[in-house]
Write a protein that holds these residues in place. Structure first.
Motif, mmCIF file in Angstrom:
data_model
loop_
_atom_site.group_PDB
_atom_site.id
_atom_site.type_symbol
_atom_site.label_atom_id
_atom_site.label_comp_id
_atom_site.label_asym_id
_atom_site.label_seq_id
_atom_site.Cartn_x
_atom_site.Cartn_y
_atom_site.Cartn_z
ATOM 1 N N THR A 13 42.046 48.553 39.646
ATOM 2 C CA THR A 13 42.024 47.163 39.183
ATOM 3 C C THR A 13 42.510 46.238 40.286
ATOM 4 N N LEU A 16 39.730 45.799 42.784
ATOM 5 C CA LEU A 16 38.660 44.938 42.265
ATOM 6 C C LEU A 16 39.060 43.467 42.316
ATOM 7 N N LEU A 17 40.299 43.165 41.972
ATOM 8 C CA LEU A 17 40.747 41.785 42.030
ATOM 9 C C LEU A 17 40.789 41.274 43.472
ATOM 10 N N THR A 20 37.186 40.584 44.399
ATOM 11 C CA THR A 20 36.736 39.373 43.710
ATOM 12 C C THR A 20 37.296 38.135 44.387
ATOM 13 N N LEU A 23 35.232 37.537 47.415
ATOM 14 C CA LEU A 23 33.860 37.128 47.100
ATOM 15 C C LEU A 23 33.771 35.662 46.694
ATOM 16 N N VAL A 24 34.737 35.168 45.925
ATOM 17 C CA VAL A 24 34.633 33.790 45.445
ATOM 18 C C VAL A 24 34.777 32.771 46.571
ATOM 19 N N VAL A 29 28.287 32.818 46.762
ATOM 20 C CA VAL A 29 28.907 33.067 45.464
ATOM 21 C C VAL A 29 29.351 31.742 44.841
ATOM 22 N N TRP A 43 35.059 29.465 35.631
ATOM 23 C CA TRP A 43 35.745 29.099 36.872
ATOM 24 C C TRP A 43 36.508 27.786 36.712
ATOM 25 N N ARG A 49 41.033 31.083 37.583
ATOM 26 C CA ARG A 49 41.143 30.919 39.042
ATOM 27 C C ARG A 49 42.437 31.515 39.573
ATOM 28 N N VAL A 52 41.973 35.336 39.762
ATOM 29 C CA VAL A 52 41.028 35.749 40.803
ATOM 30 C C VAL A 52 41.574 35.473 42.200
ATOM 31 N N THR A 53 42.220 34.330 42.385
ATOM 32 C CA THR A 53 42.698 33.962 43.724
ATOM 33 C C THR A 53 44.150 34.372 43.963
#
Length: 56
Positions: A13, A16-17, A20, A23-24, A29, A43, A49, A52-53
């Motif tokens: 996990t 993956l984060l 991600t 990618l953003v 993207v 988003w 946000r 993800v960030t």
């Protein structure tokens, strides 16, 4: 603490984060997020946000 996203407990996990979050930042993207209503809505949520960030 209220408003804080739970931290991942497993390595998969976490990875993956991290992916991600990278990618953003990609312009392609970002365009996809702006063009897709569901992605744009998600988003626009500050909590999404932050997760993800990895912002506090």
């Amino acid at each position: 603490m209220p408003g804080m996203a739970p931290r991942p407990v497993d390595d998969g996990t976490r990875k993956l984060l991290e992916l991600t979050g990278e990618l953003v930042r990609d312009p392609a993207v970002q365009r996809e997020i702006q063009q897709d209503p569901a992605l744009r809505e998600a988003w626009s949520d500050p909590a999404v946000r932050r997760v993800v960030t990895k912002q506090p």
